[in-house]
Design a protein around this motif. Structure first.
Motif, PDB file in Angstrom:
ATOM      1  N   GLU A  69       0.839  -1.208   0.000  1.00 46.60           N
ATOM      2  CA  GLU A  69       0.000   0.000   0.000  1.00 46.60           C
ATOM      3  C   GLU A  69       0.872   1.257   0.000  1.00 46.60           C
ATOM      4  O   GLU A  69       0.625   2.216  -0.721  1.00 46.60           O
ATOM      5  CB  GLU A  69      -0.929  -0.014   1.226  1.00 46.60           C
ATOM      6  CG  GLU A  69      -1.900   1.138   1.289  1.00 46.60           C
ATOM      7  CD  GLU A  69      -2.951   1.086   0.207  1.00 46.60           C
ATOM      8  OE1 GLU A  69      -3.488   2.163  -0.102  1.00 46.60           O
ATOM      9  OE2 GLU A  69      -3.238   0.014  -0.343  1.00 46.60           O
ATOM     10  N   ARG A  70       1.911   1.239   0.832  1.00 43.14           N
ATOM     11  CA  ARG A  70       2.842   2.377   0.893  1.00 43.14           C
ATOM     12  C   ARG A  70       3.541   2.570  -0.451  1.00 43.14           C
ATOM     13  O   ARG A  70       3.670   3.691  -0.947  1.00 43.14           O
ATOM     14  CB  ARG A  70       3.866   2.136   1.996  1.00 43.14           C
ATOM     15  CG  ARG A  70       4.718   3.354   2.304  1.00 43.14           C
ATOM     16  CD  ARG A  70       5.670   3.128   3.474  1.00 43.14           C
ATOM     17  NE  ARG A  70       4.981   2.639   4.657  1.00 43.14           N
ATOM     18  CZ  ARG A  70       5.268   1.508   5.275  1.00 43.14           C
ATOM     19  NH1 ARG A  70       6.226   0.724   4.826  1.00 43.14           N
ATOM     20  NH2 ARG A  70       4.602   1.137   6.348  1.00 43.14           N
ATOM     21  N   ARG A  72       2.384   1.650  -3.374  1.00 44.12           N
ATOM     22  CA  ARG A  72       1.387   2.147  -4.322  1.00 44.12           C
ATOM     23  C   ARG A  72       1.170   3.659  -4.137  1.00 44.12           C
ATOM     24  O   ARG A  72       1.138   4.405  -5.099  1.00 44.12           O
ATOM     25  CB  ARG A  72       0.056   1.400  -4.140  1.00 44.12           C
ATOM     26  CG  ARG A  72      -1.000   1.758  -5.184  1.00 44.12           C
ATOM     27  CD  ARG A  72      -2.355   1.160  -4.861  1.00 44.12           C
ATOM     28  NE  ARG A  72      -2.901   1.597  -3.594  1.00 44.12           N
ATOM     29  CZ  ARG A  72      -3.453   2.795  -3.376  1.00 44.12           C
ATOM     30  NH1 ARG A  72      -3.505   3.677  -4.328  1.00 44.12           N
ATOM     31  NH2 ARG A  72      -3.946   3.096  -2.189  1.00 44.12           N
ATOM     32  N   ARG A  73       1.056   4.097  -2.880  1.00 44.38           N
ATOM     33  CA  ARG A  73       0.884   5.530  -2.613  1.00 44.38           C
ATOM     34  C   ARG A  73       2.099   6.321  -3.087  1.00 44.38           C
ATOM     35  O   ARG A  73       1.960   7.388  -3.689  1.00 44.38           O
ATOM     36  CB  ARG A  73       0.642   5.776  -1.124  1.00 44.38           C
ATOM     37  CG  ARG A  73      -0.773   5.516  -0.681  1.00 44.38           C
ATOM     38  CD  ARG A  73      -1.002   6.064   0.710  1.00 44.38           C
ATOM     39  NE  ARG A  73       0.011   5.605   1.652  1.00 44.38           N
ATOM     40  CZ  ARG A  73      -0.190   4.735   2.614  1.00 44.38           C
ATOM     41  NH1 ARG A  73      -1.385   4.215   2.783  1.00 44.38           N
ATOM     42  NH2 ARG A  73       0.783   4.371   3.417  1.00 44.38           N
ATOM     43  N   ASP A  74       3.292   5.779  -2.803  1.00 44.57           N
ATOM     44  CA  ASP A  74       4.514   6.455  -3.256  1.00 44.57           C
ATOM     45  C   ASP A  74       4.552   6.538  -4.772  1.00 44.57           C
ATOM     46  O   ASP A  74       4.915   7.569  -5.340  1.00 44.57           O
ATOM     47  CB  ASP A  74       5.762   5.719  -2.747  1.00 44.57           C
ATOM     48  CG  ASP A  74       5.946   5.854  -1.242  1.00 44.57           C
ATOM     49  OD1 ASP A  74       5.264   6.700  -0.634  1.00 44.57           O
ATOM     50  OD2 ASP A  74       6.778   5.111  -0.686  1.00 44.57           O
ATOM     51  N   GLU A  76       1.972   6.522  -6.834  1.00 45.93           N
ATOM     52  CA  GLU A  76       0.983   7.507  -7.273  1.00 45.93           C
ATOM     53  C   GLU A  76       1.486   8.925  -7.047  1.00 45.93           C
ATOM     54  O   GLU A  76       1.284   9.808  -7.878  1.00 45.93           O
ATOM     55  CB  GLU A  76      -0.343   7.280  -6.550  1.00 45.93           C
ATOM     56  CG  GLU A  76      -1.082   6.043  -7.021  1.00 45.93           C
ATOM     57  CD  GLU A  76      -2.320   5.743  -6.184  1.00 45.93           C
ATOM     58  OE1 GLU A  76      -2.613   6.495  -5.233  1.00 45.93           O
ATOM     59  OE2 GLU A  76      -2.992   4.748  -6.509  1.00 45.93           O
TER      60      GLU A  76
END
Length: 159
Positions: A69-70, A72-74, A76
């Motif tokens: 998740e981290r 993916r956020r990074d 994005e």
């Protein structure tokens, strides 16, 4: 980034509806919660002995999901920054092109004006030379007429 050397401890608990809640402010994705709800081994004896293993496995899965998740956020965030930087570069490039176009037009305009001035100067010079030539031509015709008259007088005198 995985759970290998992580010392972060995550605790969670299930409420009366079998919903998983997370303590200490760690937010879990729906996929992690769904996997946490999956039933373990059917036998109670095996479940009791593998409880520590399941807890470790669950912690590992949670850590992996958090890391994903981290990431993916990074990713994005990097995509957003890249788009912003591309837009900035595009704007700056557009400004530079506009300045170059204006500069080029100004240079071209100055060159045209210089050419027009030079052409006008040449035209005026040609007119002056034409007038001077006409003046010389008139003078030569006067001289020619004068000398012809003198020649005719001299010829009459000596005849």
């Amino acid at each position: 980034m995985g759970g290998g050397g992580s010392t972060r401890r995550v605790t969670f608990e299930a409420d009366e509806n079998e919903n998983i809640t997370v303590v200490k402010g760690v937010r879990l994705s729906d996929s992690v919660i769904d996997r946490m709800k999956e039933p373990s081994s059917p036998s109670g004896r095996q479940q009791r002995s593998s409880s520590a293993v399941n807890d470790e496995e669950l912690k590992k899965r949670i850590a992996e999901e958090l890391a994903l998740e981290r990431a993916r956020r990074d990713s994005e965030a990097q995509k957003r920054r890249l788009k912003q930087e591309q837009a900035y570069v595009r704007d700056e490039f557009g400004k530079i092109l506009e300045r170059e176009r204006i500069s080029s037009n100004e240079h071209l305009t100055r060159a045209i004006l210089r050419e027009r001035a030079a052409t006008e100067e040449e035209r005026q010079k040609a007119q002056r030379f034409a007038k001077q030539l006409e003046e010389k031509d008139r003078e030569l015709k006067k001289h020619d007429a004068y000398y012809k008259e003198q020649l005719a007088r001299l010829e009459e005198r000596y005849r």
